[in-house]
Design a protein around this motif. Sequence first.
Motif, short mmCIF file in Angstrom:
data_model
loop_
_atom_site.label_atom_id
_atom_site.label_comp_id
_atom_site.label_asym_id
_atom_site.label_seq_id
_atom_site.Cartn_x
_atom_site.Cartn_y
_atom_site.Cartn_z
N TYR A 104 43.08 -40.13 -27.22
CA TYR A 104 42.79 -39.78 -25.83
C TYR A 104 43.69 -38.63 -25.35
CZ TYR A 104 40.08 -44.11 -25.64
OH TYR A 104 39.14 -45.09 -25.87
N SER A 105 44.87 -38.55 -25.90
CA SER A 105 45.77 -37.46 -25.53
C SER A 105 45.24 -36.11 -26.02
CB SER A 105 47.17 -37.71 -26.10
OG SER A 105 47.79 -38.78 -25.42
N LEU A 106 44.54 -36.12 -27.15
CA LEU A 106 43.91 -34.88 -27.62
C LEU A 106 42.88 -34.40 -26.60
CD1 LEU A 106 43.34 -32.72 -29.72
CD2 LEU A 106 41.77 -34.32 -30.85
N VAL A 107 42.10 -35.33 -26.06
CA VAL A 107 41.11 -34.99 -25.04
C VAL A 107 41.82 -34.42 -23.80
CG1 VAL A 107 39.33 -35.90 -23.50
CG2 VAL A 107 39.49 -36.73 -25.86
N THR A 108 42.88 -35.10 -23.37
CA THR A 108 43.62 -34.65 -22.18
C THR A 108 44.19 -33.26 -22.38
OG1 THR A 108 44.25 -36.95 -21.70
CG2 THR A 108 45.49 -35.22 -20.60
N ILE A 109 44.81 -33.02 -23.53
CA ILE A 109 45.43 -31.71 -23.79
C ILE A 109 44.38 -30.61 -23.82
CG2 ILE A 109 46.65 -30.36 -25.54
CD1 ILE A 109 48.09 -33.04 -26.25
N LYS B 54 39.61 -52.41 -16.13
CA LYS B 54 39.40 -51.45 -15.04
C LYS B 54 39.76 -50.02 -15.42
CE LYS B 54 39.69 -54.67 -11.18
NZ LYS B 54 40.25 -54.92 -9.84
N GLU B 55 40.16 -49.80 -16.65
CA GLU B 55 40.48 -48.47 -17.12
C GLU B 55 39.29 -47.86 -17.83
OE1 GLU B 55 44.37 -47.38 -18.92
OE2 GLU B 55 44.68 -49.53 -18.85
N ASN B 56 39.09 -46.59 -17.63
CA ASN B 56 38.13 -45.82 -18.42
C ASN B 56 38.92 -44.67 -19.02
OD1 ASN B 56 36.12 -44.05 -19.38
ND2 ASN B 56 34.63 -44.91 -17.94
N LYS B 57 39.47 -44.91 -20.20
CA LYS B 57 40.42 -43.98 -20.80
C LYS B 57 39.83 -42.58 -20.99
CE LYS B 57 44.01 -45.00 -22.51
NZ LYS B 57 45.41 -44.91 -22.02
N LEU B 58 38.61 -42.52 -21.49
CA LEU B 58 38.01 -41.21 -21.76
C LEU B 58 37.77 -40.44 -20.47
CD1 LEU B 58 36.91 -39.21 -23.79
CD2 LEU B 58 34.69 -40.37 -23.66
N LYS B 59 37.18 -41.12 -19.49
CA LYS B 59 36.91 -40.45 -18.21
C LYS B 59 38.21 -40.02 -17.55
CE LYS B 59 36.02 -42.79 -14.47
NZ LYS B 59 35.36 -43.68 -13.47
N GLY C 267 41.89 -36.37 -15.51
CA GLY C 267 43.33 -36.14 -15.38
C GLY C 267 43.77 -34.84 -16.03
N GLY C 268 43.26 -34.55 -17.21
CA GLY C 268 43.60 -33.30 -17.89
C GLY C 268 43.14 -32.09 -17.11
N SER C 269 41.92 -32.16 -16.58
CA SER C 269 41.39 -31.04 -15.78
C SER C 269 42.24 -30.81 -14.54
CB SER C 269 39.94 -31.35 -15.37
OG SER C 269 39.13 -31.58 -16.50
#
Length: 353
Positions: A120-125, A278-283, A288-290
């Motif tokens: 998920y951090s790869l997605v965020t970065i 209640k978390e949606n990690k990908l979304k 959050g990254g954006s």
Amino acid sequence: MENYIEDLNIINICAFTLGLMYGLVAQYTQFCFSGAIKDYIQIKSTRRASSILVAIITAVILSQSISIFFQIDFYKTIYFKDEINYLAIVIGGIVFGIGMMLADGCSSRQLIKLSQGNIYSLVTILFIAIFAYITSKGLFSYLINLLNHNELLLKLSSYLPNMQLSILLVLPVLLFLLWKMVPNIKSLLLCFDGLIIGVLISLAWFVTGVINVNEFEISTLEGLSFVYPSGKALEYLMFFSGTTLSFGVSVILGLLAGGTIMALFNKKYRVSCAPNDKENKLKNSIIGGSMMGIGGILTLGCTVGQGLTGVSTLALASFIAISSIALSAYFTAIYLHKRNALPSCYLFEWNQK
């Protein structure tokens, strides 16, 4: 390959080394701004917050000493740019703070988590890098320039000059806060990561302000930061033959290397926590990254770029920037916590080994 060899100059080697050391330390202790906020909200622990304060105090003392001894002019940095727009900085800080808590970590923290194997951090970065670039040079740059160069906002901001605060004013306040946060003197030993990272922040000024000085070229005075350099790192990887390696990109590559190396030995942090219902990690990683990409450009840095590097110059704007990030992140974390949606992979108490 020829382009790669040309890029391996002394500045980039030093930058890579600084990033490497940062990655080793931050992975080993899980040094983290957002983590410090979560620790306090959930278990009232100030352990990681104290490490951050130690890092700030160390960075301020050493950076100011280096500035005096080697005659480095911090007014040449982005933190003292001619026309300051405080509203843009505050808006950027608020956006960044929200994004940081949604994605469970700021830009530097996401790089460490990626080195630990968190997908998920790869997605965020990627979204930090893409939106930092879009905001600084792409589709959003026109709107951002309209905000940054708004005559009314600039005029209002001019009533509060972006001065360099006195270290005699700042240091006692920081030391008082540290005294209130740390249970006893012995506990300061647990904040060794802050001491090392503060030294690294200061050494970045030495590298770009002393080693990088060339009488025939205009050198860039910069410190450690991770939002815009993330965009430049993506550009470098995509257009390798058409671009050159820079100080910021080298720091990021070094940080990833350091985090990866330490993760091979410090295995207890390699597995990411399971999200709750209640978390949606990908979304959250995408949003959050954006937000961090946009906010980091508006506020001229991230929690490290403003909270450590900017503050080490004693620029008033940097204190306003990190305050807006911290307050935004704090209230976002409270909101998420009440909804049982605040990620809590690792919490650190003072009595924890």
